[in-house]
Design a protein around this motif. Structure first.
Motif, PDB file in Angstrom:
ATOM      1  N   HIS A   1       0.838  -1.209   0.000  1.00 51.22           N
ATOM      2  CA  HIS A   1       0.000   0.000   0.000  1.00 51.22           C
ATOM      3  C   HIS A   1       0.867   1.252   0.000  1.00 51.22           C
ATOM      4  N   ILE A   2       1.855   1.298   0.856  1.00 45.98           N
ATOM      5  CA  ILE A   2       2.743   2.465   0.920  1.00 45.98           C
ATOM      6  C   ILE A   2       3.437   2.685  -0.426  1.00 45.98           C
ATOM      7  N   ASN A   3       3.906   1.591  -1.043  1.00 42.84           N
ATOM      8  CA  ASN A   3       4.577   1.698  -2.333  1.00 42.84           C
ATOM      9  C   ASN A   3       3.621   2.228  -3.397  1.00 42.84           C
ATOM     10  N   ALA A   4       2.379   1.761  -3.381  1.00 38.26           N
ATOM     11  CA  ALA A   4       1.393   2.240  -4.358  1.00 38.26           C
ATOM     12  C   ALA A   4       1.136   3.734  -4.196  1.00 38.26           C
ATOM     13  N   VAL A   5       1.054   4.182  -2.943  1.00 39.81           N
ATOM     14  CA  VAL A   5       0.836   5.616  -2.689  1.00 39.81           C
ATOM     15  C   VAL A   5       2.019   6.424  -3.212  1.00 39.81           C
ATOM     16  N   GLU A   6       3.225   5.927  -2.977  1.00 38.54           N
ATOM     17  CA  GLU A   6       4.428   6.652  -3.403  1.00 38.54           C
ATOM     18  C   GLU A   6       4.535   6.764  -4.922  1.00 38.54           C
ATOM     19  N   THR A   7       4.102   5.744  -5.638  1.00 36.38           N
ATOM     20  CA  THR A   7       4.239   5.774  -7.099  1.00 36.38           C
ATOM     21  C   THR A   7       3.053   6.437  -7.790  1.00 36.38           C
TER      22      THR A   7
END
Length: 130
Positions: free
Chosen positions: A57-63
């Motif tokens: 989830h964090i990675n998706a938000v960052e990208t």
């Protein structure tokens, strides 16, 4: 609606939904939140798949931010074309693959999906600035 904006909307919904597996893991592992959890927000332990879900989830938000910015710039600047549609569609499906394999714990496929997603963002950038 253009393909780029449609896949921006799909990617927004995917990104906005990726917290759900982590919360399911939290509830399965630790039960529902209590008032003490709000006073002390220290992370509660979860199995590895729960940690992976949180990181996905964090990675998706960052990208999401660079992707969204480039899609909106392409739209406003009138630079949408077959390649921007290709990159937007590719980015969405690569993020789906990334999330699934991240949850499953498949390291090499996850990395490949992430890198190809970055290539899609670079492709969008190229279409916007040329």
């Amino acid at each position: 609606m253009t393909a780029e904006l449609r896949y921006l909307a799909y990617t927004a919904l995917l990104t906005a939904s990726l917290w759900i597996p982590y919360i399911i893991c939290q509830v399965q592992t630790n039960g529902l939140l209590t008032p003490a959890n709000y006073a002390d927000p220290a992370p509660r332990p979860v199995p590895l798949w729960g940690t992976r879900a949180n990181r996905a989830h964090i990675n998706a938000v960052e990208t999401f931010a660079p992707f969204a910015a480039l899609i909106l710039i392409a739209h406003v600047a009138g630079k949408e074309n077959a390649m921007t549609a290709f990159w937007a569609i590719s980015f969405f499906w690569l993020r789906v693959i990334h999330a699934v394999v991240y949850l499953a714990g498949a390291p090499f496929v996850r990395t490949l999906a992430f890198v190809l997603g970055f290539v899609a963002v670079c492709g969008l950038f190229w279409e916007v600035v040329r």
